[in-house]
Design a protein around this motif. Structure first.
Motif, mmCIF file in Angstrom:
data_model
loop_
_atom_site.group_PDB
_atom_site.id
_atom_site.type_symbol
_atom_site.label_atom_id
_atom_site.label_comp_id
_atom_site.label_asym_id
_atom_site.label_seq_id
_atom_site.Cartn_x
_atom_site.Cartn_y
_atom_site.Cartn_z
ATOM 1 N N LEU A 81 -5.630 -2.827 -2.193
ATOM 2 C CA LEU A 81 -4.565 -1.847 -1.975
ATOM 3 C C LEU A 81 -5.104 -0.543 -1.403
ATOM 4 O O LEU A 81 -4.343 0.256 -0.868
ATOM 5 C CB LEU A 81 -3.827 -1.563 -3.291
ATOM 6 C CG LEU A 81 -2.912 -2.675 -3.787
ATOM 7 C CD1 LEU A 81 -2.303 -2.305 -5.125
ATOM 8 C CD2 LEU A 81 -1.797 -2.959 -2.781
ATOM 9 N N THR A 82 -6.392 -0.308 -1.539
ATOM 10 C CA THR A 82 -6.958 0.942 -1.029
ATOM 11 C C THR A 82 -7.876 0.708 0.170
ATOM 12 O O THR A 82 -8.669 1.570 0.506
ATOM 13 C CB THR A 82 -7.743 1.668 -2.140
ATOM 14 O OG1 THR A 82 -8.646 0.758 -2.742
ATOM 15 C CG2 THR A 82 -6.821 2.228 -3.192
ATOM 16 N N GLU B 240 -0.156 2.603 9.049
ATOM 17 C CA GLU B 240 0.805 2.285 7.985
ATOM 18 C C GLU B 240 1.400 3.591 7.501
ATOM 19 O O GLU B 240 0.684 4.583 7.378
ATOM 20 C CB GLU B 240 0.111 1.597 6.799
ATOM 21 C CG GLU B 240 -0.314 0.164 7.042
ATOM 22 C CD GLU B 240 -1.156 -0.420 5.912
ATOM 23 O OE1 GLU B 240 -1.620 -1.551 6.071
ATOM 24 O OE2 GLU B 240 -1.357 0.264 4.894
ATOM 25 N N ALA B 241 2.706 3.596 7.233
ATOM 26 C CA ALA B 241 3.328 4.817 6.742
ATOM 27 C C ALA B 241 4.201 4.493 5.551
ATOM 28 O O ALA B 241 5.142 3.705 5.665
ATOM 29 C CB ALA B 241 4.148 5.470 7.845
ATOM 30 N N GLY B 242 3.862 5.065 4.389
ATOM 31 C CA GLY B 242 4.682 4.907 3.192
ATOM 32 C C GLY B 242 5.544 6.144 3.013
ATOM 33 O O GLY B 242 5.619 7.004 3.904
ATOM 34 N N ALA B 243 6.209 6.244 1.846
ATOM 35 C CA ALA B 243 7.122 7.371 1.634
ATOM 36 C C ALA B 243 6.382 8.704 1.628
ATOM 37 O O ALA B 243 6.820 9.664 2.241
ATOM 38 C CB ALA B 243 7.861 7.171 0.324
ATOM 39 N N PHE B 244 5.272 8.777 0.938
ATOM 40 C CA PHE B 244 4.580 10.054 0.805
ATOM 41 C C PHE B 244 3.180 10.053 1.405
ATOM 42 O O PHE B 244 2.533 11.089 1.462
ATOM 43 C CB PHE B 244 4.494 10.439 -0.682
ATOM 44 C CG PHE B 244 5.838 10.545 -1.327
ATOM 45 C CD1 PHE B 244 6.647 11.636 -1.074
ATOM 46 C CD2 PHE B 244 6.318 9.531 -2.142
ATOM 47 C CE1 PHE B 244 7.904 11.725 -1.651
ATOM 48 C CE2 PHE B 244 7.568 9.612 -2.719
ATOM 49 C CZ PHE B 244 8.368 10.723 -2.473
ATOM 50 N N THR B 245 2.701 8.902 1.786
ATOM 51 C CA THR B 245 1.367 8.822 2.367
ATOM 52 C C THR B 245 1.400 7.939 3.615
ATOM 53 O O THR B 245 2.340 7.169 3.811
ATOM 54 C CB THR B 245 0.347 8.200 1.390
ATOM 55 O OG1 THR B 245 0.789 6.885 1.069
ATOM 56 C CG2 THR B 245 0.183 9.009 0.125
ATOM 57 N N ALA B 246 0.396 8.089 4.433
ATOM 58 C CA ALA B 246 0.253 7.224 5.608
ATOM 59 C C ALA B 246 -1.214 6.857 5.734
ATOM 60 O O ALA B 246 -2.075 7.535 5.166
ATOM 61 C CB ALA B 246 0.723 7.959 6.856
ATOM 62 N N ARG C 273 0.844 -1.206 0.000
ATOM 63 C CA ARG C 273 0.000 0.000 0.000
ATOM 64 C C ARG C 273 0.872 1.247 0.000
ATOM 65 O O ARG C 273 0.544 2.249 -0.632
ATOM 66 C CB ARG C 273 -0.915 0.010 1.221
ATOM 67 C CG ARG C 273 -2.040 -0.984 1.119
ATOM 68 C CD ARG C 273 -3.111 -0.723 2.149
ATOM 69 N NE ARG C 273 -3.987 -1.877 2.235
ATOM 70 C CZ ARG C 273 -3.953 -2.786 3.206
ATOM 71 N NH1 ARG C 273 -3.093 -2.653 4.197
ATOM 72 N NH2 ARG C 273 -4.761 -3.813 3.198
ATOM 73 N N GLY C 274 1.993 1.166 0.705
ATOM 74 C CA GLY C 274 2.903 2.320 0.771
ATOM 75 C C GLY C 274 3.445 2.715 -0.583
ATOM 76 O O GLY C 274 3.582 3.898 -0.879
ATOM 77 N N ILE C 275 3.760 1.705 -1.434
ATOM 78 C CA ILE C 275 4.350 2.061 -2.732
ATOM 79 C C ILE C 275 3.292 2.399 -3.778
ATOM 80 O O ILE C 275 3.589 3.036 -4.766
ATOM 81 C CB ILE C 275 5.303 0.955 -3.270
ATOM 82 C CG1 ILE C 275 4.585 -0.395 -3.382
ATOM 83 C CG2 ILE C 275 6.542 0.838 -2.416
ATOM 84 C CD1 ILE C 275 5.408 -1.433 -4.122
ATOM 85 N N THR C 276 2.039 1.970 -3.550
ATOM 86 C CA THR C 276 1.008 2.278 -4.556
ATOM 87 C C THR C 276 0.149 3.482 -4.180
ATOM 88 O O THR C 276 -0.455 4.101 -5.058
ATOM 89 C CB THR C 276 0.074 1.070 -4.779
ATOM 90 O OG1 THR C 276 -0.411 0.633 -3.518
ATOM 91 C CG2 THR C 276 0.785 -0.062 -5.476
ATOM 92 N N ALA C 277 0.113 3.830 -2.902
ATOM 93 C CA ALA C 277 -0.760 4.929 -2.465
ATOM 94 C C ALA C 277 -0.430 6.271 -3.122
ATOM 95 O O ALA C 277 -1.343 7.042 -3.414
ATOM 96 C CB ALA C 277 -0.715 5.059 -0.945
ATOM 97 N N PRO C 278 0.856 6.595 -3.389
ATOM 98 C CA PRO C 278 1.131 7.890 -4.041
ATOM 99 C C PRO C 278 0.415 8.051 -5.377
ATOM 100 O O PRO C 278 0.237 9.177 -5.847
ATOM 101 C CB PRO C 278 2.656 7.880 -4.217
ATOM 102 C CG PRO C 278 3.144 7.017 -3.122
ATOM 103 C CD PRO C 278 2.106 5.935 -2.977
#
Lengths: 325, 190
Positions: free
Chosen positions: B74-75, A185-191, A31-36
């Motif tokens: 994923l969402t 959850e915390a990704g690079a640009f979103t959480a 999710r972290g890599i796709t959320a942006p």
């Protein structure tokens, strides 16, 4: 030779099973890599949704009955007297403050700075919701690049006013904080923010009883070897710590195992505990709206709490990161 | 109406746009039940039904279902008592699409009622599968809460079924974007 579509499908189904087996860690990473991809375009859609929800969930006003007007008048009188008392105390403290400022001017350079809020507040914006309606989480920006980590608490700031007309600009305002959830959850640009009403949300909390002259109550107070019933006053109104606060998955929180002797009532307030490592301060969470007796164990009650924040129309939030970590 | 192969790049763009709609403006379509929580439509399931009814092969329908299920997982970060895992919905949608593909000759696929019925079945079964897998894998969901969530899935399925004929009509108007015109003609679509 390129693999056939059947082979691709078998590989993808196998990958899905493997992802389920690996668990939430892999899910968070994915999710972290796709959320942006969702975040930049999601902002506009969320603006529309929040506008709509804020309109449709606006609080409805009704006329007050004569009894309610009288009760309100009595309450205003009570608070006026309290205000006068605190005003006189405030003037006293102001005199102390002036003398302390003189002291600070003389000796202030000798000591290091003291922060009044032991946390960093990272502003964030809600840019997406869950696809499925079973969970209550939100996608927020920024993410790890701005220091957001899993477990961080999230608050929203509200402006409190009791005026029916718009407040003029440039006046001083009072604001209050309320907890809306935590980062799971915390990704690079979103959480991903888990709202306080999500089924998976759990925290320790503190109940603060509101003194209301119209609803006097007696609580059990320990005096040496015996516990006696005493009217609740400013002097004995200590906060009640609770260890089991959970989201109900619908629109509120459930506080379990609250001692019935503490006489918690509708209108009391749930706040966070300042001994929490991730949120070392008291922040408002919600108001008790129902007290449920426990038929199996009458010494304890269960509370339903309605969050202060309007979670359906959540947009600007602050991620709390304690400076001590 | 013809049964046709899927054009994958436009289909993935469609899936992305629908996911964006579902995660943002989809909140406007949701209503809140005091006893069960929010009830909102599953827009991606409508596409699964449409593609399964019109794809040229079962493999295509399953691949399309898998992609849409992945978008869904994923969402979605919360649900059954904690952060959720990725994987159940791609499997559920792929199997659901395959099932619809196999039984589609028994239905008049351009009629609203069969579309709504198939959407209800797809959403109810795939969402119950999703909730069950998440509850087993993540844990923290009691029996009462699980029962409430199953009831919630049925209402979500009903809501989606009501919107499905409208969604299928809209997808039919733009089918040339993501479905290539093919040669084979289905018996029950004439």
């Amino acid at each position: 030779m390129a693999p056939s579509r059947k082979t691709v499908l078998v590989i993808l189904m196998g990958a899905s099973i493997a992802s389920i087996a690996v668990g939430t860690r892999a899910a968070g990473w994915l999710r972290g890599i796709t959320a942006p991809a969702i975040a930049p375009l999601g902002d506009g859609g969320m603006w529309l949704t929040v506008r709509f929800k804020a309109q449709s969930h606006g609080r409805q006003l009704r006329d007050l009955s004569p009894e309610e007007v009288r009760a309100l008048h009595d309450e205003v009188e009570y608070w006026r007297r309290r205000t006068n008392y605190w005003r006189s105390r405030s003037e006293e403290y102001a005199r102390h403050l002036r003398s302390m400022r003189v002291f600070e001017k003389l000796y202030g350079g000798s000591f290091g700075p003291i922060g009044d809020l032991p946390c960093e507040l990272i502003p964030a914006r809600v840019v997406g919701m869950d696809s499925l309606p079973y969970g209550r989480t939100r996608m927020v920006t920024p993410g790890r690049t701005r220091g957001v980590r899993e477990g961080a608490r999230v608050t929203t700031f509200e402006l409190l006013t009791n005026r029916s007309k718009a407040i003029q600009q440039r006046l001083w305002t009072i604001n209050a904080t309320s907890l809306v959830g935590r980062v799971i959850e915390a990704g690079a640009f979103t959480a991903r923010l888990q709202l306080v009403i999500d089924r998976g949300f759990a925290m320790r909390g503190r109940l603060r009883r509101r003194l209301d002259p119209r609803k006097p109550r007696k609580i059990l107070v320990s005096l040496r070897d015996a516990a006696v019933l005493q009217p609740l006053t400013d002097a004995n109104n200590r906060p009640v710590d609770v260890n089991d606060v959970r989201g109900d998955g619908k629109e509120g929180l459930i506080v379990s195992d609250v001692p019935a002797g503490e006489q918690i009532m509708v209108g009391d307030e749930l706040v966070t505990r300042n001994d929490d490592a991730l949120m070392p301060m008291e922040v408002r969470v919600g108001e008790v709206v129902e007290v449920l007796e426990n038929p199996k164990n009458p010494e304890f009650v269960t509370l339903r709490v309605r969050p202060y924040a309007q979670l359906d129309a959540l947009r600007e939030v602050y991620i709390v990161w304690p400076l001590s970590r | 109406m013809k049964v046709v192969p899927v054009r994958w790049i436009p289909f993935i763009i469609l899936a992305y746009l629908l996911t964006l709609l579902q995660t943002t403006v989809g909140g406007v379509l949701a209503w809140r039940s005091a006893s069960l929580g929010p009830i909102g439509p599953d827009l991606l399931a409508i596409v699964v039904v449409y593609v399964a009814l019109h794809a040229s092969s079962g493999i295509d329908a399953m691949l399309a279902g898998w992609i849409l299920g992945l978008c869904m997982d994923l969402t979605t970060g919360g649900g059954a008592g904690g952060a959720t895992v990725v994987g159940p919905m791609p499997i559920a949608y792929a199997l659901g699409a395959a099932s619809i593909y196999r039984v589609r000759e028994a239905f008049f696929r351009d009629r609203p009622l069969p579309q709504a019925f198939l959407a209800f079945l797809l959403v109810a079964l795939s969402h119950i599968f999703w909730v069950s897998v998440q509850a087993m894998r993540v844990g923290g969901l009691g029996g009462g809460a699980y029962g409430e969530m199953v009831l919630q899935t049925l209402l979500v399925a009903l809501y989606t079924a009501v919107l499905t004929p409208l969604g299928c009509f809209a997808l039919g108007r733009m089918r040339h974007w993501f479905l290539t015109p093919g040669a084979r003609r289905s018996r029950r679509s004439r």
